[in-house]
Enzyme design. Structure first.
Site, PDB file in Angstrom:
ATOM      1  N   GLN A   1     -10.064  -4.049  -3.518  1.00 31.91           N
ATOM      2  CA  GLN A   1     -11.374  -3.611  -3.018  1.00 31.91           C
ATOM      3  C   GLN A   1     -12.458  -3.887  -4.057  1.00 31.91           C
ATOM      4  OE1 GLN A   1     -12.084  -2.025   0.167  1.00 31.91           O
ATOM      5  NE2 GLN A   1     -14.073  -2.735  -0.522  1.00 31.91           N
TER       6      GLN A   1
ATOM      7  N   ASP B   1     -17.175   7.088  -1.712  1.00 32.55           N
ATOM      8  CA  ASP B   1     -15.945   6.930  -0.936  1.00 32.55           C
ATOM      9  C   ASP B   1     -15.695   8.262  -0.230  1.00 32.55           C
ATOM     10  OD1 ASP B   1     -13.475   6.012   0.007  1.00 32.55           O
ATOM     11  OD2 ASP B   1     -12.455   6.138  -1.927  1.00 32.55           O
TER      12      ASP B   1
ATOM     13  N   ARG C   1     -13.347  -8.896   1.553  1.00 32.80           N
ATOM     14  CA  ARG C   1     -11.928  -8.652   1.279  1.00 32.80           C
ATOM     15  C   ARG C   1     -11.138  -9.909   1.635  1.00 32.80           C
ATOM     16  NH1 ARG C   1      -9.888  -3.431   1.379  1.00 32.80           N
ATOM     17  NH2 ARG C   1      -7.972  -4.464   0.721  1.00 32.80           N
TER      18      ARG C   1
ATOM     19  N   CYS D   1     -16.274   1.462   0.440  1.00 38.33           N
ATOM     20  CA  CYS D   1     -15.115   0.625   0.787  1.00 38.33           C
ATOM     21  C   CYS D   1     -14.721   0.755   2.254  1.00 38.33           C
ATOM     22  CB  CYS D   1     -13.936   0.934  -0.130  1.00 38.33           C
ATOM     23  SG  CYS D   1     -13.262   2.594   0.053  1.00 38.33           S
TER      24      CYS D   1
ATOM     25  N   ARG E   1       0.881  -1.181   0.000  1.00 35.40           N
ATOM     26  CA  ARG E   1       0.000   0.000   0.000  1.00 35.40           C
ATOM     27  C   ARG E   1       0.908   1.216   0.000  1.00 35.40           C
ATOM     28  NH1 ARG E   1      -5.332   1.357   3.501  1.00 35.40           N
ATOM     29  NH2 ARG E   1      -6.101  -0.018   1.861  1.00 35.40           N
TER      30      ARG E   1
ATOM     31  N   HIS F   1      -7.283   0.731  -6.503  1.00 37.22           N
ATOM     32  CA  HIS F   1      -7.526  -0.125  -5.331  1.00 37.22           C
ATOM     33  C   HIS F   1      -8.178  -1.426  -5.831  1.00 37.22           C
ATOM     34  CE1 HIS F   1      -7.807  -1.299  -1.293  1.00 37.22           C
ATOM     35  NE2 HIS F   1      -8.714  -0.472  -0.822  1.00 37.22           N
TER      36      HIS F   1
HETATM   37  N1  NVA Z   1      -9.922   6.455  -1.518  1.00 38.03           N
HETATM   38  C1  NVA Z   1      -9.549   6.117  -0.160  1.00 38.03           C
HETATM   39  C2  NVA Z   1      -9.804   4.666   0.073  1.00 38.03           C
HETATM   40  C3  NVA Z   1      -9.464   4.183   1.470  1.00 38.03           C
HETATM   41  C4  NVA Z   1      -9.627   2.693   1.621  1.00 38.03           C
HETATM   42  C5  NVA Z   1      -8.090   6.458   0.077  1.00 38.03           C
HETATM   43  O1  NVA Z   1      -7.282   6.272  -0.850  1.00 38.03           O
HETATM   44  O2  NVA Z   1      -7.763   6.937   1.165  1.00 38.03           O
HETATM   45  N1   CP Z   2     -11.190  -0.259   2.362  1.00 41.72           N
HETATM   46  C1   CP Z   2      -9.920  -0.340   2.795  1.00 41.72           C
HETATM   47  O1   CP Z   2      -8.973  -0.579   2.039  1.00 41.72           O
HETATM   48  O2   CP Z   2      -9.792  -0.144   4.132  1.00 41.72           O
HETATM   49  P1   CP Z   2      -8.447   0.065   4.965  1.00 41.72           P
HETATM   50  O3   CP Z   2      -7.905   1.420   4.582  1.00 41.72           O
HETATM   51  O4   CP Z   2      -8.878   0.009   6.388  1.00 41.72           O
HETATM   52  O5   CP Z   2      -7.475  -1.014   4.609  1.00 41.72           O
END
Ligand code: NVA
Ligand code: CP
Length: 308
Positions: free
Chosen positions: A137, A223, A291, A263, A107, A134
């Site tokens: 997800q 989101d 997930r 998500c 990540r 992502h």
């Molecule tokens: N779009 C959000 C998703 C978090 C799971 C982010 O990138 O922070």
């Molecule tokens: N939806 C998702 O990826 O959640 P986290 O940021 O908690 O991993």
């Protein structure tokens, strides 16, 4: 030696419709076994390294628990507690880490970073979220849709909110799996088709009015207004996104059996009204749980190929 070609999962478009059909079937089987306490351990002695440069709850728990349930083990690294935060080149980190483990989940911020890691990795790399995508997800979200409503082919997904990593990935998925995305984002926060990495505009339609995007939708999804890494824009975004809150009126113009997805983490009263996310059409808890099952299918596939 592996009997199948090494594959990374850096974007949704890294797998084909046929591979997704297999993964959805496999995730259903793995979920059934999990629910009945039937052991499923095809990855004994395999190790997953998880690298987090941004915060996480779901991604960490689902990959970590998932890998243990598959019989393997996990190494957890963050920028703060490894040399990654002290400017060791990505190429070097990739060469070293991938000599010691069988699979890597990352990540991070720019997609170019995960691509660079993958180029120098001896083992498959999975995108656990970047600024651009992502895919894990959306894999879980579409699995969730199928569980509740059957095939997503030919259906309409309304995206209300930021033109972010989730929106980009929904667009990629629509091209591959044959559904339509109705996109509504505030001005200045549109999806960029070239970043989304899709070939044509055939699978999506843009709406200025979020309510119009929801008309007749089979699935309404949103989101956070401010994704991780964009916190400096938070106040400006609160103003720009004020009308992009999925509320009961928006759900009311979608199909009567439309689902709501998010998500998570969610901000009730911002991108979604509490009545919607906590209401009867919401499947957000299934989405989160899935997930685990979807990623177990993905890890098994990347390491062992098709089984059966
Ligand atoms: N779009 C959000 C998703 C978090 C799971 C982010 O990138 O922070
Ligand atoms: N939806 C998702 O990826 O959640 P986290 O940021 O908690 O991993």
């Amino acid at each position: 030696m592996k009997a199948h070609a090494m594959k990374h999962y850096l974007q949704f478009s890294d797998l084909s419709a046929t591979e997704y059909a297999y993964l959805f079937e496999r995730a259903a089987l793995i979920k059934k076994k999990f629910k009945t306490y039937e052991r499923h351990q095809p990855l004994v002695d395999r190790t997953l390294a998880m690298i987090f440069e941004k915060a996480s709850t779901r991604t960490r728990v689902s990959f970590e628990a998932g890998m243990y349930q598959l019989g393997g083990s996990v190494v957890h690294l963050t920028t703060g507690d490894s040399q990654l935060g002290r400017a060791e080149p990505i190429e070097d980190s990739a060469k070293v880490i991938s000599r010691m483990v069988d699979l890597v989940m990352i990540r991070t911020f720019e997609q170019t970073k995960i691509e660079c890691f993958a180029q120098h990795s001896r083992v498959p790399v999975i995108n656990g979220l970047t600024n651009e995508f992502h895919p894990c997800q959306i894999l879980a979200d579409i699995f969730t849709y199928i569980e509740h409503r059957g095939s997503i082919e030919g259906k309409t997904v309304a995206w209300v909110g930021d033109g972010n990593n989730m929106a980009n990935t929904w667009l990629q998925a629509s091209e591959i799996l044959g559904f339509k995305v109705h996109l509504s984002t505030p001005s200045g926060y549109e999806v960029d088709q070239s970043i989304a990495g899709i070939r044509s505009a055939d699978s999506y339609q843009v709406f200025d009015d979020p309510m119009q995007a929801c008309v007749g939708a089979d699935l309404v999804t949103t989101d956070v207004w401010t994704s991780m890494g964009y916190e400096a824009e938070n106040e400006a975004r609160k103003t720009a996104f004020a009308n992009w809150c999925v509320d009961p009126e928006m759900m009311g113009v979608a199909k009567s059996d439309a689902l709501f997805m998010h998500c998570l983490p969610a901000h009730r009263g911002e991108e979604v009204a509490a009545e919607v996310i906590d209401g009867a059409q919401s499947v957000v808890w299934d989405e989160a749980e899935n997930r685990l099952h979807a990623q177990k299918a993905l890890m098994e596939y990347l390491l062992l190929g098709r089984i059966g």
